[in-house]
Design an enzyme around this catalytic site. Structure first.
Site, PDB file in Angstrom:
ATOM      1  N   CYS A 168      52.029  65.001  -0.217  1.00  0.00           N
ATOM      2  CA  CYS A 168      51.741  66.415   0.367  1.00  0.00           C
ATOM      3  C   CYS A 168      52.996  66.862   0.623  1.00  0.00           C
ATOM      4  O   CYS A 168      54.048  66.621  -0.014  1.00  0.00           O
ATOM      5  CB  CYS A 168      50.991  66.154   1.650  1.00  0.00           C
ATOM      6  N   THR A 169      53.352  67.708   1.278  1.00  0.00           N
ATOM      7  CA  THR A 169      54.499  68.410   1.627  1.00  0.00           C
ATOM      8  C   THR A 169      55.735  67.584   2.114  1.00  0.00           C
ATOM      9  O   THR A 169      56.874  67.741   1.635  1.00  0.00           O
ATOM     10  CB  THR A 169      54.388  69.680   2.741  1.00  0.00           C
TER      11      THR A 169
END
Length: 343
Positions: free
Chosen positions: A198-199
């Site tokens: 994810c980020t």
């Protein structure tokens, strides 16, 4: 000292826009037990406010999730303060890839039920049983194996502008929808190597624990997410397997990772990957717009919104009354007209 902001947000935006002070954008998170989230929130608000920190922080009984900026000269003082909190001692701080210091304009710390809304209500779920971290080099090595499965645990509009090679998108609008969908989509691959990313790491860490909870065997998650991966790739001279732009949830709306533009303007279809919010206050749709359409539509997402912003202000206010924009995000799987306001 008041434990919240009392200045108008527009004034704060103007201040940060005109402030020449160098600032560093940082993100961090940690899953750990917080018995009194409100007290913890108030304590860190006082300390961070004194250091000139701005940003968005969520505190819950399960931990902390923060996206902030700090005057660069106070970075070490911030780190020193965070490390005085036993559960945060040695915490990894993800430094933004592309940073102009204008990412946030106010310090906003909220107490939430969870730091990531996941929809999990199973009392047997345990974040202590999570997947194994992989760093940038390990990620590259594992993904060289054609049998390794890479899963993107971000929203569709994040995936659209940038993602890792061969990554699988979980086509949903929210993280709570993604978790069971990911488990269902991978049901036939419980013994394969699965890497989740994810980020900044917070969503994929929880997703890895969820997958193990559902009986998957070899689950990994990318340590520090895309942000940390990008920084390590640069520092260590590694191959970069991420293509495009990394969407971020602040005023920047994206960090340029590679020069590739893998998305398209939602209005004309030309290559573009710049997210913006429709300037019409009754809409504020998050969508991708190229420079030509930005000029043509005056920062609006449609002709309807462009017409709306030229109405008299009182008429605009009347028409905006009662409108609930909700999560107003462009979704290519839906009609382009669905987001329009009811006139």
């Amino acid at each position: 000292m008041p434990l919240h902001n009392r200045i108008s947000r527009q004034e704060l935006k103007d201040r940060i826009a005109n402030d020449p002070t160098p600032r560093t954008t940082i993100s961090f998170y940690q899953y750990f037990a917080i018995e009194e989230p409100v007290l913890f929130r108030n304590e860190i608000y006082r300390a961070l406010n004194e250091l000139g920190v701005m940003g968005r922080i969520y505190v819950a009984k399960e931990g902390i999730n923060a996206q902030i900026s700090v005057p660069t000269e106070n970075f070490e003082a911030l780190k020193a303060y965070l490390y005085t909190i036993p559960a945060l001692n040695g915490l990894r701080l993800n430094i933004a890839v592309n940073d102009d210091g204008k990412s946030f304009y106010v310090l906003d710390i909220k107490v939430r039920e969870k730091i990531v809304a996941d929809g999990i209500d199973d009392p047997g779920f345990d974040m202590a049983n999570k997947g194994r971290y992989v760093n940038a080099q390990e990620f590259n090595e594992l993904t060289n194996d054609p049998d390794t499965i890479v899963i993107d645990m971000r929203n569709h509009y994040e995936f659209e502008v940038g993602h890792f090679e061969k990554a699988i998108e979980i086509p949903s609008d929210t993280f709570r929808e993604q978790l069971p969908m990911a488990a269902d989509m991978m049901a036939e691959n419980k013994d394969k190597n699965i890497i989740m990313y994810c980020t900044g790491g917070i969503r994929c860490e929880k997703a890895s624990a969820y997958m193990l909870h559902k009986g998957f065997k070899n689950v990994f998650h990318l340590e520090g997410g895309i942000i940390n991966y990008t920084n390590l790739v640069k520092e260590q001279g590694l191959e970069n397997k991420f293509h495009g732009k990394n969407f971020v949830f602040d005023q920047r709306l994206g960090e340029r990772i590679t020069d590739e533009v893998i998305a398209n303007c939602h209005q004309c279809g030309k290559p573009a990957d710049t997210h913006t919010n429709c300037v019409n206050d009754a809409c504020h749709l998050l969508f991708i717009q190229c420079e030509e359409c930005k000029e043509k539509f005056e920062n609006c997402c449609s002709q309807e919104c462009q017409d709306f912003i030229h109405l008299p202000e009182e008429e605009q206010k009347r028409l905006r009354s009662g409108i609930d924009k909700g999560r107003n995000v462009f979704n290519k799987s839906k009609s382009r007209l669905q987001h329009k306001m009811n006139k």
